[in-house]
Design a protein around this motif. Structure first.
Motif, PDB file in Angstrom:
ATOM      1  N   GLY A 238      97.330-100.418 -16.230  1.00 47.99           N
ATOM      2  CA  GLY A 238      96.767-101.759 -16.296  1.00 47.99           C
ATOM      3  C   GLY A 238      96.364-102.279 -14.925  1.00 47.99           C
ATOM      4  N   TRP A 239      95.484-103.264 -14.925  1.00 49.91           N
ATOM      5  CA  TRP A 239      94.917-103.793 -13.688  1.00 49.91           C
ATOM      6  C   TRP A 239      95.349-105.230 -13.440  1.00 49.91           C
ATOM      7  CZ3 TRP A 239      91.797-101.109 -10.270  1.00 49.91           C
ATOM      8  CH2 TRP A 239      91.318 -99.866 -10.702  1.00 49.91           C
ATOM      9  N   LEU A 240      95.625-105.530 -12.168  1.00 49.79           N
ATOM     10  CA  LEU A 240      95.850-106.894 -11.707  1.00 49.79           C
ATOM     11  C   LEU A 240      94.656-107.297 -10.846  1.00 49.79           C
ATOM     12  CD1 LEU A 240      97.602-109.439 -11.205  1.00 49.79           C
ATOM     13  CD2 LEU A 240      98.610-108.215  -9.254  1.00 49.79           C
ATOM     14  N   LEU A 241      94.057-108.463 -11.150  1.00 50.45           N
ATOM     15  CA  LEU A 241      92.896-108.947 -10.414  1.00 50.45           C
ATOM     16  C   LEU A 241      93.176-110.366  -9.934  1.00 50.45           C
ATOM     17  CD1 LEU A 241      91.822-107.417 -13.281  1.00 50.45           C
ATOM     18  CD2 LEU A 241      89.697-107.527 -12.008  1.00 50.45           C
ATOM     19  N   LEU A 242      93.062-110.578  -8.629  1.00 50.85           N
ATOM     20  CA  LEU A 242      93.422-111.854  -8.014  1.00 50.85           C
ATOM     21  C   LEU A 242      92.259-112.440  -7.229  1.00 50.85           C
ATOM     22  CD1 LEU A 242      96.919-110.809  -6.606  1.00 50.85           C
ATOM     23  CD2 LEU A 242      96.484-112.169  -8.669  1.00 50.85           C
ATOM     24  N   GLU A 243      91.913-113.683  -7.540  1.00 46.36           N
ATOM     25  CA  GLU A 243      90.965-114.404  -6.692  1.00 46.36           C
ATOM     26  C   GLU A 243      91.713-114.956  -5.483  1.00 46.36           C
ATOM     27  OE1 GLU A 243      88.035-118.311  -6.671  1.00 46.36           O
ATOM     28  OE2 GLU A 243      88.412-117.279  -8.567  1.00 46.36           O
ATOM     29  N   HIS A 244      91.026-115.004  -4.336  1.00 46.80           N
ATOM     30  CA  HIS A 244      91.675-115.502  -3.113  1.00 46.80           C
ATOM     31  C   HIS A 244      90.629-116.055  -2.165  1.00 46.80           C
ATOM     32  CE1 HIS A 244      90.174-111.810  -1.279  1.00 46.80           C
ATOM     33  NE2 HIS A 244      90.771-111.112  -2.246  1.00 46.80           N
ATOM     34  N   GLY A 245      91.090-116.588  -1.044  1.00 42.74           N
ATOM     35  CA  GLY A 245      90.190-117.127  -0.043  1.00 42.74           C
ATOM     36  C   GLY A 245      89.442-116.037   0.697  1.00 42.74           C
ATOM     37  N   GLN A 246      88.345-116.428   1.347  1.00 44.29           N
ATOM     38  CA  GLN A 246      87.465-115.432   1.941  1.00 44.29           C
ATOM     39  C   GLN A 246      88.095-114.670   3.098  1.00 44.29           C
ATOM     40  OE1 GLN A 246      84.363-118.356   2.918  1.00 44.29           O
ATOM     41  NE2 GLN A 246      84.682-117.894   5.073  1.00 44.29           N
ATOM     42  N   GLY A 247      89.145-115.204   3.700  1.00 44.71           N
ATOM     43  CA  GLY A 247      89.789-114.495   4.797  1.00 44.71           C
ATOM     44  C   GLY A 247      91.098-113.833   4.426  1.00 44.71           C
ATOM     45  N   GLN A 248      91.383-113.715   3.128  1.00 50.42           N
ATOM     46  CA  GLN A 248      92.689-113.227   2.674  1.00 50.42           C
ATOM     47  C   GLN A 248      92.646-111.832   2.059  1.00 50.42           C
ATOM     48  OE1 GLN A 248      93.553-116.578   0.076  1.00 50.42           O
ATOM     49  NE2 GLN A 248      94.952-117.455   1.575  1.00 50.42           N
ATOM     50  N   GLY A 249      91.507-111.196   2.063  1.00 51.90           N
ATOM     51  CA  GLY A 249      91.387-109.900   1.403  1.00 51.90           C
ATOM     52  C   GLY A 249      92.359-108.870   1.922  1.00 51.90           C
ATOM     53  N   ARG A 250      92.451-108.717   3.235  1.00 52.39           N
ATOM     54  CA  ARG A 250      93.354-107.705   3.802  1.00 52.39           C
ATOM     55  C   ARG A 250      94.806-107.983   3.432  1.00 52.39           C
ATOM     56  NH1 ARG A 250      93.306-103.818   7.594  1.00 52.39           N
ATOM     57  NH2 ARG A 250      91.149-104.291   8.163  1.00 52.39           N
ATOM     58  N   ALA A 251      95.224-109.246   3.510  1.00 55.25           N
ATOM     59  CA  ALA A 251      96.605-109.589   3.186  1.00 55.25           C
ATOM     60  C   ALA A 251      96.923-109.303   1.722  1.00 55.25           C
ATOM     61  CB  ALA A 251      96.866-111.061   3.511  1.00 55.25           C
ATOM     62  N   VAL A 252      95.977-109.561   0.833  1.00 55.80           N
ATOM     63  CA  VAL A 252      96.224-109.298  -0.585  1.00 55.80           C
ATOM     64  C   VAL A 252      96.239-107.796  -0.858  1.00 55.80           C
ATOM     65  CG1 VAL A 252      95.384-109.676  -2.938  1.00 55.80           C
ATOM     66  CG2 VAL A 252      95.254-111.521  -1.264  1.00 55.80           C
ATOM     67  N   ARG A 253      95.360-107.065  -0.225  1.00 56.95           N
ATOM     68  CA  ARG A 253      95.391-105.603  -0.380  1.00 56.95           C
ATOM     69  C   ARG A 253      96.721-105.041   0.120  1.00 56.95           C
ATOM     70  NH1 ARG A 253      90.130-106.315   1.622  1.00 56.95           N
ATOM     71  NH2 ARG A 253      90.672-105.540   3.696  1.00 56.95           N
ATOM     72  N   ASP A 254      97.198-105.561   1.229  1.00 54.28           N
ATOM     73  CA  ASP A 254      98.499-105.121   1.762  1.00 54.28           C
ATOM     74  C   ASP A 254      99.623-105.433   0.784  1.00 54.28           C
ATOM     75  OD1 ASP A 254      97.259-104.200   4.041  1.00 54.28           O
ATOM     76  OD2 ASP A 254      97.821-105.912   5.288  1.00 54.28           O
ATOM     77  N   ALA A 255      99.562-106.621   0.163  1.00 56.28           N
ATOM     78  CA  ALA A 255     100.591-107.007  -0.803  1.00 56.28           C
ATOM     79  C   ALA A 255     100.574-106.092  -2.022  1.00 56.28           C
ATOM     80  CB  ALA A 255     100.386-108.463  -1.228  1.00 56.28           C
ATOM     81  N   LEU A 256      99.399-105.714  -2.477  1.00 51.51           N
ATOM     82  CA  LEU A 256      99.285-104.802  -3.614  1.00 51.51           C
ATOM     83  C   LEU A 256      99.791-103.401  -3.246  1.00 51.51           C
ATOM     84  CD1 LEU A 256      95.734-105.852  -4.874  1.00 51.51           C
ATOM     85  CD2 LEU A 256      97.894-106.257  -6.064  1.00 51.51           C
TER      86      LEU A 256
END
Length: 291
Positions: A238-256
């Motif tokens: 299954g997939w998790l998809l998260l919307e976030h702020g424009q400068g948060q991509g790296r932090a969210v990828r790290d969290a995943l």
């Protein structure tokens, strides 16, 4: 005063008040006051509005000049082609969030499945997906009862029957005495703005509920919480998809990555900004979920 002149004056007033779209705002508010569409307005611009409708428009215009969002003044906003009722208890649906809907639809390959929308607000994401995937069962959750009532109203008004809405704090509405519900897709547009972000003092967000906007840890707390907890509610693969702020991509990828998601990626919105990050649940021991 004829409608064309009234619109010109209103546009100038909103421009001076700092509106980013003064003409559009004036047209939408005047249409709402008159109970007509914009095509009618363009066709009959040489008419004079009735006294009551003009007074109503002037009141709406004054509120907009003070910054009140058009979506709250009219009580509705279009999202994914759906006319949604809005209220001050929920965020205003925005075009950027349609990127999250597109990504969810792209990962909804089977004709049937289960999707979970966390922090559903008006129900915009859940209803947009459900309208495109009638074979899927969709659950939307929000901690605010007022938001859930509004989402249910939108579903009824739009006659979308494959979605239900529940009150709960993130995943709490999914835990039962003897089982846990699981989903092929989990999506969320959670709070992701830092408490000291200057954008909170600008535009429509000044009037939107802070609880739906602000998160601790520089806006990352809820995103990290969802990345950590969602695995237990996803089926293998299954997939998790998260919307976030424009400068948060790296932090969210790290969290995943930190909690074992695979096929992690970030998608950009129409403005070219990183907007949606996603990952796939894979069992780290058996590799279950890999295609």
């Amino acid at each position: 005063m004829i409608l064309d002149a009234l619109l010109a004056r209103a546009t100038q007033r909103l421009l001076q008040a700092g509106s980013a779209s003064p003409r559009l705002d004036a047209e939408v508010l005047l249409c709402h006051a008159l109970g007509v569409d914009r095509t009618w307005l363009y066709t009959w611009g040489d008419r004079e509005p009735p006294v009551f409708e003009r007074a109503r428009f002037e009141a709406l215009l004054a509120a907009r000049a003070l910054g009140h969002p058009v979506a709250y003044l009219t009580g509705e906003r279009e999202f994914w082609g759906l006319r949604l009722a809005t209220s001050s208890h929920t965020l205003i649906p925005r075009p950027d969030t349609e990127r999250l809907v597109e990504a969810a639809l792209a990962h909804a390959s089977p004709p049937e499945g289960h999707l979970l929308d966390l922090g559903t607000g008006t129900g915009a994401i859940a209803l947009a997906f459900a309208s495109e995937q009638p074979g899927w069962s969709v659950v939307g959750i929000d901690q605010r009862p007022e938001a859930v009532s509004l989402a249910r109203y939108n579903a009824e008004r739009l006659a979308i029957g494959n979605v239900e809405f529940r009150v709960g704090d993130w995943f709490t509405a999914l835990d039962h005495a003897d089982s846990v519900e699981r989903f092929a897709l989990i999506v969320s547009n959670p709070p992701y703005i830092a408490a000291d972000d200057p954008h909170l003092q600008q535009g429509d967000v000044r009037f939107e509920p802070a609880s739906a906007l602000i998160a601790a840890e520089e806006g990352l707390a809820d995103l990290r919480h969802l990345a950590s907890e969602a695995r237990a509610y996803l089926v293998p693969g299954g997939w998790l998809l998260l919307e976030h702020g424009q400068g948060q991509g790296r932090a969210v990828r790290d969290a995943l990555a930190a909690v074992g998601y695979d096929e992690i990626a970030t998608l950009r919105d129409l403005g070219g900004h990183e907007r949606v990050s996603l990952g796939r649940r894979v069992d780290s021991v058996t590799g279950e979920g890999r295609s």
